[in-house]
Design an enzyme around this catalytic site. Structure first.
Site, PDB file in Angstrom:
ATOM      1  N   LYS A 160     -70.203 -21.765  81.410  1.00 23.83           N
ATOM      2  CA  LYS A 160     -71.237 -22.465  82.171  1.00 23.83           C
ATOM      3  C   LYS A 160     -72.074 -23.362  81.257  1.00 23.83           C
ATOM      4  CE  LYS A 160     -70.543 -20.995  86.392  1.00 23.83           C
ATOM      5  NZ  LYS A 160     -70.058 -21.929  87.434  1.00 23.83           N
ATOM      6  N   TYR A 177     -72.059 -11.089  81.516  1.00 24.38           N
ATOM      7  CA  TYR A 177     -71.515 -12.373  81.968  1.00 24.38           C
ATOM      8  C   TYR A 177     -70.652 -13.016  80.887  1.00 24.38           C
ATOM      9  CZ  TYR A 177     -71.713 -16.441  85.117  1.00 24.38           C
ATOM     10  OH  TYR A 177     -71.399 -17.447  86.000  1.00 24.38           O
TER      11      TYR A 177
END
Length: 259
Positions: A165, A158
């Site tokens: 995020k 990720y």
């Protein structure tokens, strides 16, 4: 009119397919009595086509969060559809993007330009979108809800989207702090992995899905966006009048599990 969002006017970003959380948030908001405006980016004809699958017709406005002119004119363009003096009661931020070299195990080699794009589109845009709509939110107060993916830990492949995020989570807290005196709440819904258009661009998505299959105590269905959409609708409603800067996990319980 009855319903959890009766009489409310909302702007929802990020509807690209009817599998997206944003689509189901817009659908449920309409069924709960809200009037909805959508924004789209790039593939406007697709967004307009998908919007016709909602229970009621909605206007679709173009918005590129990296385009300052579009941000500067957003409130006026929303007003064209809602009418003068109407305003907004809520905003759904479902916007995220990272260039391919910022994902997939390339963390140590990703250049700043790609990192900057990921952070601007996925985190800073929560602030820029909210401020663009502040003239419509401020008179009545309201609720801003963003979509998150748990940034407490490092996920396989990720990479810089995970960093973005984490920036989104911090941005929501500072926005919540600075807009509280205007009665504007800012919260996030941290959803488990779902098979959406966005998921297709994430290398290693199947690995994440496998983690949820084995670790979610409540179970998790990667094909069901409705639980996350319900949380968004709840946070948009008046049932959380004193909740801001919060992250509501809708992930089957994975975030609380140890080894």
């Amino acid at each position: 009119m009855s319903g959890l969002l009766a009489g409310k006017r909302l702007l929802v970003t990020g509807v690209l397919t009817d599998a997206s959380i944003a689509f189901h948030a817009a659908r449920l908001a309409q069924t709960e009595g809200a009037e909805v405006v959508l924004t789209g980016f790039g593939r406007m004809s697709l967004v307009e086509r998908i919007s016709r699958r909602l229970p009621k017709p909605v206007p679709v406005i173009e918005l590129d969060v990296q385009n300052q002119e579009q941000l500067d004119t957003l409130a006026a363009r929303v007003t064209e559809h809602l009418g003068e003096g109407i305003g907004l009661d809520g905003v759904v931020h479902s916007i995220a993007f990272a260039p391919q070299d910022a994902l997939g195990g390339n963390f140590l080699n990703t250049g700043w330009e790609s990192v900057a794009t990921a952070v601007e589109v996925s985190a800073y845009s929560l602030k820029s979108l909210t401020m663009a709509l502040l003239p419509l939110l401020e008179p009545r107060g309201g609720s801003v809800v963003g979509l998150d993916f748990d940034a407490q830990v490092a996920w396989p492949k990720y990479d810089w989207m995970g960093v973005a995020k984490a920036a989104l989570e911090a941005t929501s807290r500072y926005l919540g702090r600075d807009l509280a005196d205007r009665n504007i709440r800012v919260n996030l819904v941290s959803a488990g992995p779902l098979k959406s258009m966005a998921a297709k661009s994430i290398p290693g998505f199947e690995e994440l899905a496998d983690i949820w299959d084995s670790r979610a105590p409540l179970g998790w269905d990667v094909a069901d966006p409705e639980p996350a959409a319900r949380a968004i609708v709840a946070l948009l409603s008046d049932w959380f009048p004193k909740t801001t800067g919060e992250i509501v996990h809708v992930d089957g319980g994975v975030h609380m599990m140890g080894a």
